[in-house]
Design a protein around this motif. Structure first.
Motif, PDB file in Angstrom:
ATOM      1  N   THR A 156     -13.406  11.897  -1.510  1.00  0.00           N
ATOM      2  CA  THR A 156     -11.950  10.528  -1.198  1.00  0.00           C
ATOM      3  C   THR A 156     -12.016  10.152  -2.381  1.00  0.00           C
ATOM      4  O   THR A 156     -12.631   9.252  -3.253  1.00  0.00           O
ATOM      5  CB  THR A 156     -12.572  10.017  -0.039  1.00  0.00           C
ATOM      6  N   HIS A 157     -10.504   9.983  -2.462  1.00  0.00           N
ATOM      7  CA  HIS A 157     -10.085   9.795  -4.153  1.00  0.00           C
ATOM      8  C   HIS A 157      -8.452   9.783  -4.464  1.00  0.00           C
ATOM      9  O   HIS A 157      -7.872  10.172  -3.405  1.00  0.00           O
ATOM     10  CB  HIS A 157     -10.443  10.475  -5.172  1.00  0.00           C
ATOM     11  N   GLY A 158      -8.299   8.553  -4.460  1.00  0.00           N
ATOM     12  CA  GLY A 158      -6.930   8.049  -4.535  1.00  0.00           C
ATOM     13  C   GLY A 158      -5.653   8.958  -5.846  1.00  0.00           C
ATOM     14  O   GLY A 158      -6.315   8.387  -6.664  1.00  0.00           O
ATOM     15  N   CYS A 159      -4.365   9.218  -5.650  1.00  0.00           N
ATOM     16  CA  CYS A 159      -3.881   9.886  -6.634  1.00  0.00           C
ATOM     17  C   CYS A 159      -3.220   8.473  -7.505  1.00  0.00           C
ATOM     18  O   CYS A 159      -3.009   8.375  -8.054  1.00  0.00           O
ATOM     19  CB  CYS A 159      -2.433  10.482  -6.377  1.00  0.00           C
ATOM     20  N   HIS A 160      -3.148   7.289  -6.984  1.00  0.00           N
ATOM     21  CA  HIS A 160      -2.541   6.219  -7.474  1.00  0.00           C
ATOM     22  C   HIS A 160      -3.363   4.909  -6.948  1.00  0.00           C
ATOM     23  O   HIS A 160      -4.262   4.702  -5.896  1.00  0.00           O
ATOM     24  CB  HIS A 160      -1.302   6.149  -7.741  1.00  0.00           C
ATOM     25  N   ARG A 161      -3.057   3.787  -7.861  1.00  0.00           N
ATOM     26  CA  ARG A 161      -3.480   2.818  -7.216  1.00  0.00           C
ATOM     27  C   ARG A 161      -2.547   2.100  -5.704  1.00  0.00           C
ATOM     28  O   ARG A 161      -1.961   2.767  -6.411  1.00  0.00           O
ATOM     29  CB  ARG A 161      -3.424   1.978  -8.503  1.00  0.00           C
ATOM     30  N   GLY A 162      -3.538   1.826  -5.086  1.00  0.00           N
ATOM     31  CA  GLY A 162      -2.966   1.011  -4.273  1.00  0.00           C
ATOM     32  C   GLY A 162      -2.680   2.534  -2.625  1.00  0.00           C
ATOM     33  O   GLY A 162      -2.392   2.413  -1.751  1.00  0.00           O
ATOM     34  N   CYS A 163      -2.947   3.495  -2.917  1.00  0.00           N
ATOM     35  CA  CYS A 163      -3.563   4.266  -1.611  1.00  0.00           C
ATOM     36  C   CYS A 163      -4.490   3.723  -1.335  1.00  0.00           C
ATOM     37  O   CYS A 163      -5.783   3.605  -1.563  1.00  0.00           O
ATOM     38  CB  CYS A 163      -3.854   5.682  -2.362  1.00  0.00           C
ATOM     39  N   VAL A 164      -4.429   3.562   0.167  1.00  0.00           N
ATOM     40  CA  VAL A 164      -5.568   3.585   1.259  1.00  0.00           C
ATOM     41  C   VAL A 164      -5.832   4.756   1.845  1.00  0.00           C
ATOM     42  O   VAL A 164      -6.984   4.424   3.032  1.00  0.00           O
ATOM     43  CB  VAL A 164      -5.480   2.160   2.093  1.00  0.00           C
ATOM     44  N   ILE A 165      -5.514   5.548   2.194  1.00  0.00           N
ATOM     45  CA  ILE A 165      -5.443   7.454   2.221  1.00  0.00           C
ATOM     46  C   ILE A 165      -6.940   7.314   1.995  1.00  0.00           C
ATOM     47  O   ILE A 165      -7.633   8.330   2.088  1.00  0.00           O
ATOM     48  CB  ILE A 165      -4.682   7.902   3.280  1.00  0.00           C
ATOM     49  N   GLN A 166      -6.444   7.795   0.887  1.00  0.00           N
ATOM     50  CA  GLN A 166      -6.868   8.333  -0.531  1.00  0.00           C
ATOM     51  C   GLN A 166      -7.264  10.092  -0.469  1.00  0.00           C
ATOM     52  O   GLN A 166      -8.354  10.213   0.408  1.00  0.00           O
ATOM     53  CB  GLN A 166      -8.527   7.678  -0.749  1.00  0.00           C
ATOM     54  N   CYS A 167      -6.284  11.173   0.351  1.00  0.00           N
ATOM     55  CA  CYS A 167      -6.539  12.521   0.534  1.00  0.00           C
ATOM     56  C   CYS A 167      -7.792  12.781  -0.541  1.00  0.00           C
ATOM     57  O   CYS A 167      -7.392  14.422  -0.534  1.00  0.00           O
ATOM     58  CB  CYS A 167      -4.971  13.099   1.358  1.00  0.00           C
ATOM     59  N   SER A 168      -7.141  12.782  -1.143  1.00  0.00           N
ATOM     60  CA  SER A 168      -7.417  13.220  -2.485  1.00  0.00           C
ATOM     61  C   SER A 168      -8.992  13.733  -3.299  1.00  0.00           C
ATOM     62  O   SER A 168      -9.592  12.567  -2.691  1.00  0.00           O
ATOM     63  CB  SER A 168      -6.522  13.343  -3.982  1.00  0.00           C
ATOM     64  N   GLY A 169      -9.192  13.663  -3.853  1.00  0.00           N
ATOM     65  CA  GLY A 169     -10.375  13.611  -5.091  1.00  0.00           C
ATOM     66  C   GLY A 169     -11.189  14.428  -6.033  1.00  0.00           C
ATOM     67  O   GLY A 169      -9.858  14.696  -6.601  1.00  0.00           O
TER      68      GLY A 169
ATOM     69  N   ALA B 152       1.030  -1.527  -0.097  1.00  0.00           N
ATOM     70  CA  ALA B 152      -0.177   0.136   0.536  1.00  0.00           C
ATOM     71  C   ALA B 152       1.051   1.559   0.456  1.00  0.00           C
ATOM     72  O   ALA B 152       2.028   1.532   0.395  1.00  0.00           O
ATOM     73  CB  ALA B 152      -0.775  -0.123   0.909  1.00  0.00           C
ATOM     74  N   MET B 153       0.037   1.858  -0.400  1.00  0.00           N
ATOM     75  CA  MET B 153       0.733   3.791  -0.505  1.00  0.00           C
ATOM     76  C   MET B 153       2.200   3.625  -1.315  1.00  0.00           C
ATOM     77  O   MET B 153       3.140   4.735  -0.851  1.00  0.00           O
ATOM     78  CB  MET B 153       1.190   3.901   0.489  1.00  0.00           C
ATOM     79  N   SER B 154       2.745   2.996  -1.771  1.00  0.00           N
ATOM     80  CA  SER B 154       3.697   2.757  -2.496  1.00  0.00           C
ATOM     81  C   SER B 154       4.196   3.494  -3.961  1.00  0.00           C
ATOM     82  O   SER B 154       5.503   3.390  -4.573  1.00  0.00           O
ATOM     83  CB  SER B 154       4.595   1.032  -2.702  1.00  0.00           C
ATOM     84  N   GLY B 155       3.347   3.638  -4.420  1.00  0.00           N
ATOM     85  CA  GLY B 155       3.201   4.688  -5.767  1.00  0.00           C
ATOM     86  C   GLY B 155       3.649   6.270  -5.940  1.00  0.00           C
ATOM     87  O   GLY B 155       3.698   6.762  -7.070  1.00  0.00           O
ATOM     88  N   ARG B 156       4.476   6.407  -4.829  1.00  0.00           N
ATOM     89  CA  ARG B 156       5.100   8.279  -5.015  1.00  0.00           C
ATOM     90  C   ARG B 156       6.366   7.942  -6.433  1.00  0.00           C
ATOM     91  O   ARG B 156       7.196   6.895  -6.112  1.00  0.00           O
ATOM     92  CB  ARG B 156       5.451   8.762  -3.842  1.00  0.00           C
ATOM     93  N   ILE B 157       7.042   8.579  -6.130  1.00  0.00           N
ATOM     94  CA  ILE B 157       7.944   9.106  -7.868  1.00  0.00           C
ATOM     95  C   ILE B 157       8.706   9.552  -7.384  1.00  0.00           C
ATOM     96  O   ILE B 157       8.220  11.327  -7.609  1.00  0.00           O
ATOM     97  CB  ILE B 157       7.709   8.654  -9.765  1.00  0.00           C
TER      98      ILE B 157
ATOM     99  N   MET C 173       6.681   5.374  -0.840  1.00  0.00           N
ATOM    100  CA  MET C 173       6.257   5.803   0.420  1.00  0.00           C
ATOM    101  C   MET C 173       5.459   6.943   0.184  1.00  0.00           C
ATOM    102  O   MET C 173       6.616   8.441   0.052  1.00  0.00           O
ATOM    103  CB  MET C 173       7.007   5.429   1.265  1.00  0.00           C
ATOM    104  N   CYS C 174       4.206   7.700   0.133  1.00  0.00           N
ATOM    105  CA  CYS C 174       3.897   8.951   0.349  1.00  0.00           C
ATOM    106  C   CYS C 174       3.862   9.362   1.815  1.00  0.00           C
ATOM    107  O   CYS C 174       4.323   8.635   2.662  1.00  0.00           O
ATOM    108  CB  CYS C 174       2.484   8.686   0.392  1.00  0.00           C
ATOM    109  N   LEU C 175       4.192   9.975   2.161  1.00  0.00           N
ATOM    110  CA  LEU C 175       4.688  10.977   3.224  1.00  0.00           C
ATOM    111  C   LEU C 175       3.745  10.871   4.486  1.00  0.00           C
ATOM    112  O   LEU C 175       4.051  11.231   4.693  1.00  0.00           O
ATOM    113  CB  LEU C 175       5.665  12.653   2.765  1.00  0.00           C
ATOM    114  N   PHE C 176       2.177  11.074   3.041  1.00  0.00           N
ATOM    115  CA  PHE C 176       1.483  11.234   4.224  1.00  0.00           C
ATOM    116  C   PHE C 176       1.579   9.994   5.441  1.00  0.00           C
ATOM    117  O   PHE C 176       0.649   9.186   6.570  1.00  0.00           O
ATOM    118  CB  PHE C 176       0.079  11.160   3.939  1.00  0.00           C
ATOM    119  N   ILE C 177       1.876   9.183   5.122  1.00  0.00           N
ATOM    120  CA  ILE C 177       1.512   7.465   6.502  1.00  0.00           C
ATOM    121  C   ILE C 177       2.439   7.764   7.422  1.00  0.00           C
ATOM    122  O   ILE C 177       2.200   7.794   8.287  1.00  0.00           O
ATOM    123  CB  ILE C 177       2.933   6.687   5.634  1.00  0.00           C
TER     124      ILE C 177
END
Ligand code: SF4
Lengths: 208, 578
Positions: free
Chosen positions: B293-306, B68-73, B487-491
């Motif tokens: 509530t929406h993710g910026c990539h697949r695998g995000c479980v926090i979904q801070c976006s929209g 989860a959450m591993s899609g940052r580049i 990882m997304c920093l929001f973790i």
């Protein structure tokens, strides 16, 4: 809170079915006024006036009194005219910084609330309460059920922004006990002249 | 994932791709990898837009896996905005796709031989590079639509808009999201201009036929991932606050404490704050049938976006984040959420950084180019940037360039980069990070990873003012490490409060690579990254004098609390004493 003894403002009461109460939540982020005991601690106000239990107090991670983050709920004192904002845990370093007693509280030491001391006589006064984020849904219904004081112009603006569906959604709306017919809006000019209104929202659960 | 794709844009017959083993950079990902390549291979005194600079695009260590959450580049290079080393990271799909295609990084290097603009297509069969001058000056949305019609709808894109082609110092590198919209950006530091200087318009990725990256120990990995996700979901911030309201939930509280920079950092409260708060934004989105509530990539479980719809219910842009709403909103005295959302769309489309652009418009307003609060004038300025008018060229150069061009003293930048949405006089610990981060004023440089979990640098008394320097150091170390994992920093919010979630995070890495990383190992990685970055900057001519806030932050009192920045210079100089 004893709001009943204010006679001069019109009391507008909405009788709503559960979920519609959320329409009023955005008013709470701007701040509503309540009559409250003063000269008491923030902790007492939360417990005794707002009715927050220990679990709820735990959820209130940031408490801002007079624009300053509070770390010690027992020593910070509510006065007549105080402004108290409540928030659940916030994201980011700044969110962590603004948490009460948190690891990063030194980051905002320049603006942290410190009680200046002196005698705080207990009495009654007006306190502005702002509810942010998740706390709007947690504490909002209770606050609205007890009744909150709003500037007339804020209520008029709020009323004007609502769709016709909003007005149709209530089983009853009363002004000082007199029912308004469905869809009928309160008279703006009359409300405006009153300066303030007392808004009460009674949900099904509250009336049961 | 064991290879690096190098593209020499200066090769004789046009850009030439070479794939090589990851070699000495093995074990590094994300920011650790971009900063390692830049610090080793780029001459620090080179011109950021010259042939010696490189643009490195690197997924994280766990990208492309089931974590989860591993899609940052991460995107790295010498920054045209700061003149120092830069890592900017982004969400979107390309991180997962690039990792699944087996690449640790793409490196764009060399100096183009002519003015042709190129597109690069990468799939399981290899790399195809072709000139396509029909793409010149296309905004990001049009560009992606064109790529979809050419390569199909399974692609994801890494691209620049017109600002990148014009080599503006506020230009971004855009990444498409799950809906193939170019809404995610490596925004800070003008790295889009470096991509523009390489004449690469777009990198199109298609991972059809590739499989998810497999961990060394699948059972342990699965277990760690579950504990990690449970930890994120059970935490009040990552499980409730962020999904419900997104990052813009910060507006109300920052405004309440008087730390919300308004009218170009003149005061800490904005009367229109509740009109643009996260609470109002979420309510608006719900009423208009958009997604709060929406993710910026697949695998995000926090979904801070929209997503954000216009008044007629049509998609306008992704949910504008706190920094964007602040930069274009309160900082410019603007309280019209629809117009702010429009500016967010335009920034994404032209490919410019929302923070830098908002801060620049506020400086332009202070210079008298428009009144504070004039949203239409702000929108016109963004069009000026996107179209490259004379004014737009100045504004696209960022807040510092604009301040110089119009003789403005109050320009809120460090190392040439605009400050984000927290005033360092009200929240002074953040000022320490703004001043000392090798990246320039950067809010993500010192994110909240637990002091008490990582135990970096010993115990710090959080209630003493001098604790700010130690805390800032530790946060910067931890952030550099997390940025390296992808990882997304929001973790960090969940890791901050829940040691067991931090352990799950370590276990994920260990199960995937079969290693024994501990908290100390994370600290060492963070220190290593920061040391490389500071060393590059020192060789590029940066001294302690660059680790300072503009002087007016020390003298100009900030209402409502009338505070000035009080951290002493000698204390700032201690941040990197380890
Ligand atoms: S939490 Fe937000 S920024 Fe992070 S990966 Fe999810 S949607 Fe993207």
């Amino acid at each position: 809170m004893r709001i009943e003894n204010i006679k001069s403002y019109p009391r507008i009461t909405f009788y709503v079915d559960g979920p519609l109460v959320s329409y009023f939540f955005l008013l709470l982020q701007q701040g509503v006024t309540v009559r409250s005991r003063t000269g008491i601690s923030v902790a007492s106000l939360l417990r005794e006036e707002i009715g927050a239990d220990p679990m709820m107090i735990e959820k209130i991670q940031s408490i801002i009194l007079e624009g300053k983050p509070v770390d010690d709920l027992e020593s910070a004192v509510i006065k007549d005219g105080s402004v108290l904002a409540l928030s659940a845990a916030m994201p980011g370093l700044v969110g962590a910084t603004l948490r009460r007693g948190g690891m990063y509280s030194s980051f905002r030491c320049a603006i942290t609330y410190h009680e200046t001391g002196g005698e705080h006589v207990q009495g009654e006064g007006r306190v502005q309460i702002k509810l942010f984020n998740l706390l709007m849904a947690e504490l909002g219904p209770g606050l609205l059920q007890k009744g909150v004081i709003l500037r007339s112009e804020d209520f008029i603006r709020f009323a004007a922004e609502q769709s016709t569906n909003f007005w149709k959604g209530f089983s009853r709306i009363t002004i000082d006990g007199e029912p308004l017919s469905p869809g009928e809006l309160p008279d703006s000019a009359w409300l405006s002249g009153k300066g303030e209104v007392i808004l009460t929202v009674l949900t099904d659960r509250a009336r049961a | 994932m064991d290879k690096i794709l190098r593209i020499d844009v200066g090769a004789e017959d046009g850009p030439k791709a070479t794939t090589m083993q990851v070699g000495e950079y093995a074990g590094l990902g994300g920011r650790a990898l971009t900063s390692a390549i830049i610090s080793k291979e780029v001459p620090p005194l080179c011109h950021p837009l010259g042939g010696d600079n490189k643009l490195v695009i690197a997924p994280g260590l766990l990208s492309g896996s089931a974590s989860a959450m591993s899609g940052r580049i991460s995107v790295g290079g010498k920054s045209p905005l700061t003149g120092g080393i830069k890592e900017a990271n982004s969400g979107g799909q390309p991180s997962q796709v690039l990792a699944r295609l087996g690449y640790n990084a793409i490196v764009l290097e060399g100096k183009p031989k002519n003015n042709d603009l190129y597109k690069i297509f990468i799939n399981k069969d290899g790399v195809k590079i072709s000139a396509d001058n029909s793409l010149k000056m296309l905004p990001n949305y049009d560009l992606v639509a064109k790529m979809k019609s050419e390569f199909g709808d399974k692609i994801s894109c890494i691209s620049i808009g017109p600002a990148g082609e014009m080599k503006m110092a506020s230009a971004t590198v855009a990444f498409t999201d799950m809906e193939q919209r170019p809404t995610r950006h490596a925004g800070r530091g003008g790295l889009g201009a470096v991509m523009g200087a390489k004449n690469i318009k777009v990198i199109v990725l298609d991972d059809t036929g590739m499989t998810m990256r497999a961990p060394k120990d699948p059972e342990k990995f699965k277990d760690a991932n579950k504990r990690f996700v449970d930890g994120l979901k059970s935490h009040a911030v990552t499980g409730q606050g962020l999904p419900a309201y997104g990052t813009n939930v910060l507006t109300n509280i920052l405004n309440e404490v008087g730390g919300y920079p308004t009218y170009n950092f003149k005061q800490g409260r904005f009367d229109g704050a509740s009109k643009i708060s996260g609470e109002t934004e979420a309510e608006t989105e719900i009423k208009r049938g958009a997604l709060p509530t929406h993710g910026c990539h697949r695998g995000c479980v926090i979904q801070c976006s929209g997503t954000y719809n216009d008044k007629d219910g049509h998609f306008l842009t992704k949910q504008p984040e706190y920094e964007t709403v602040w930069a274009h909103g309160g900082n410019c005295g603007i309280s019209d959420l629809d117009k702010i959302a429009m500016m967010d769309f335009l920034d994404d489309n032209y490919g410019i950084d929302t923070i830098e652009t908002g801060a620049t418009i506020a400086v332009a307003m202070e210079a008298g180019l428009a009144e504070f609060g004039d949203a239409d004038a702000a929108i016109r300025m963004i069009h000026d940037i996107g179209k490259g008018t004379h004014l737009g060229r100045i504004l696209g150069g960022g807040a510092a360039a604009t301040g110089k061009a119009y003789g403005v003293e109050r320009v809120p930048v460090v190392k040439g980069q605009a400050m984000p949405a927290y005033d360092p006089r009200a929240v002074q610990g953040i000022g320490v990070t703004y001043a000392t981060s090798p990246m320039g004023a950067d809010h993500t440089a010192g994110y909240a990873v637990a002091q008490n979990v990582l135990k970096v640098g010993g115990d710090v008394n959080a209630l003493k003012p001098e604790g700010q320097v130690e805390l800032s150091r530790n946060l910067q170390i931890a952030t550099a490490a997390i940025d390296s994992t992808g990882m997304c920093l929001f973790i960090a919010f969940a890791v901050l409060d829940q040691p067991e979630t931090f352990q799950a995070f370590l276990d994920l890495l260990n199960a995937f690579y079969g290693m024994e990383l501990t908290g100390d190992g994370v600290t060492e990685l963070g220190k290593k990254v920061l040391s490389m970055e500071r060393d590059f900057n020192a060789r590029a001519g940066f001294t302690s004098q660059h680790d300072r806030l503009p002087s007016y932050f020390k003298t100009e009192k900030f209402a409502p609390h009338n505070v000035t920045f009080g951290v002493k210079d000698e204390d700032l100089d201690k941040v990197f004493n380890w």
